[in-house]
Design an enzyme around this catalytic site. Structure first.
Site: not given
Length: 469
Positions: A114, A144, A217, A275-276
């Site tokens: 980012h 990221d 960052s 999906l959990i």
């Protein structure tokens, strides 16, 4: 005599306090040598991007520090516009500011994705004020991370450490450029490891109380041996600034990504296609488990490796490829570390007993339609829903509906919904499953309340559900 005793007592107490203070001071770490050794390999990163923008608050809505949608989310923390203020019209280059660190003598630099996202030019400035224009080797938005390369030799480098050895309570130190103040040092302790955040299921974050602010960052997080154990990436904030909770990407995750970026310029991950949700106490009891653990499959995606292997909605994955799964958030990271084509065993709890199912993993699709729809639902409604497990339906005598797997803020939070709630009716229409829910939710008007029937731990109720946009 009494006066003499009083004076002696005061001397004894003063001596005790001084001794305690000196002992306490001696037990605190001295970071000076670490900072001297590590600072030369820490860099400042700024970017340029040609843009033409209107005001950041184009719609005219004022976003203040009490804006629930913004303040409850995890914020990436470089170059943010202060909440409640509008950015003026701008044309020409725009700069962002972050940190990074050198990992090889020939100029590879690691930072956050980012920090450099959508940049046209990336500048890397070293501790000795030398400055280079960096080449972007590759990025991995899911973790990221971004890998840069500058044209230089014989550069100072950091020592990489083993993040798996970190324990809560250990001292850690960050070096970066908060608010543009280069080579600022902050220290604290590891608050927790293996944190799974709603927005980043592929990273088991290191949580610390190290002061992190805009500009940190991409900077390194060191242990007391001067080794990089994490990359500072996110903070949790209600104010836009540091509030004592920060998160770093573990070095083990980072170096795995670096290896792939160096080789291919991108990161490929295996995909299971489920999906959990977490197993809470009530679900554990309904499934017959001794205690809450594992990842409960709420939906098996069509034509996925999970479907081809025979995994079903309602299965609880207890182990995957030999790795114990205590919380559902651990499964995506374990799967993501593997390669497409690998054949692994999944130990699942089904119908009151454990069994092993063999799964051949595949490459993750770039944009599977069902995942895209799920993303749209969660963005608008502030929640993620899944198919109603059969055991849960039986326990609470529920004929239809979807279960809320996660409340991520916004509309769902404002309306008081909770994880584990079952939605059986929305806007006067019966909910049969996830596909049904997505279709009905898509047509809900904004700014007007509609009835929603919810079952919470067996008790049905109607609530007025209102989407504010």
């Amino acid at each position: 005599m009494n006066r003499l005793l009083k004076q002696v007592s005061m001397v004894v107490v003063s001596t005790f306090i001084m001794t305690s203070m000196l002992t306490h001071a001696a037990s605190l770490p001295d970071f000076t040598e670490l900072v001297d050794d590590a600072s030369p390999a820490v860099v400042n990163i700024s970017t340029e991007q040609a843009v033409t923008t209107k005001t950041a608050n184009e719609g005219g809505q004022q976003l203040g520090p009490n804006s629930e949608e913004l303040n409850e989310f995890f914020k990436h923390f470089f170059g943010q516009q202060p909440f409640g203020q509008q950015a003026p019209q701008q044309q020409g280059p725009r700069s962002s500011l972050g940190s990074g660190f050198i990992i090889s003598h020939d100029g590879y630099v690691l930072t956050n994705n980012h920090v450099i996202d959508e940049a046209d030019v990336i500048h890397v400035r070293l501790n000795d004020r030398r400055e280079y224009v960096a080449k972007l080797v590759g990025t991995d938005p899911r973790t990221d991370l971004a890998l840069l390369k500058i044209d230089a030799d014989n550069l100072p480098i950091v020592k990489m450490g083993d993040s798996d050895k970190l324990k809560p309570g250990q001292w850690v130190l960050a070096i970066g450029s908060p608010f543009g103040f280069d080579y600022t040092v902050t220290a604290g302790i590891v608050s927790a490891t293996g944190r799974n955040l709603p927005s980043d299921s592929y990273v088991p974050f290191i949580q610390t109380d190290v002061a992190i602010n805009p500009g940190n960052s991409g900077g390194p997080l060191f242990n007391l041996d001067g080794e990089v154990v994490g990359i500072n990436s996110q903070i949790y904030t209600r104010s836009g600034g540091f509030m004592g909770v920060s998160f770093a990407i573990p070095s083990k995750v980072a170096m795995s990504v670096v290896d792939q970026l160096k080789q291919d310029g991108k990161v490929s991950r295996a995909w299971l296609g489920v999906l959990i949700q977490d197993v809470n106490n009530e679900l554990a009891e309904s499934f017959g488990l001794d205690r809450p653990s594992g990842a409960l499959i709420s939906r098996v995606l069509p034509d996925s490796p999970a479907e081809k292997s025979g995994l079903k909605s309602g299965d609880i994955i207890m182990k995957f490829n030999g790795e114990k799964i205590e919380h559902s958030g651990e499964l995506p990271y374990v799967v993501g570390q593997m390669k497409a084509g690998e054949k692994v065993d999944a130990k699942v709890y089904r119908d009151g007993k454990e069994q092993t199912i063999s799964v051949t993993l595949e490459a993750r699709p770039n944009d599977p339609k069902v995942l895209a729809q799920s993303q749209q639902d969660q963005n608008r409604l502030g929640m993620i829903v899944g198919e109603l497990p059969a055991e849960m339906a039986k326990q609470f005598d529920i004929e239809n509906g979807v279960v809320i797997e996660q409340v991520i803020g916004g509309t769902a939070a404002r309306n008081g919904l909770q994880q584990g709630d079952v939605i059986t009716m929305l806007n006067g229409q019966r909910i049969e499953g996830v596909t049904d829910f997505s279709r009905i939710a898509k047509d809900i008007p904004s700014g007007r309340s509609v009835p929603m029937r919810v079952i919470r731990q067996g008790y049905p109720m109607f609530i007025p559900f209102k989407i504010m946009e």
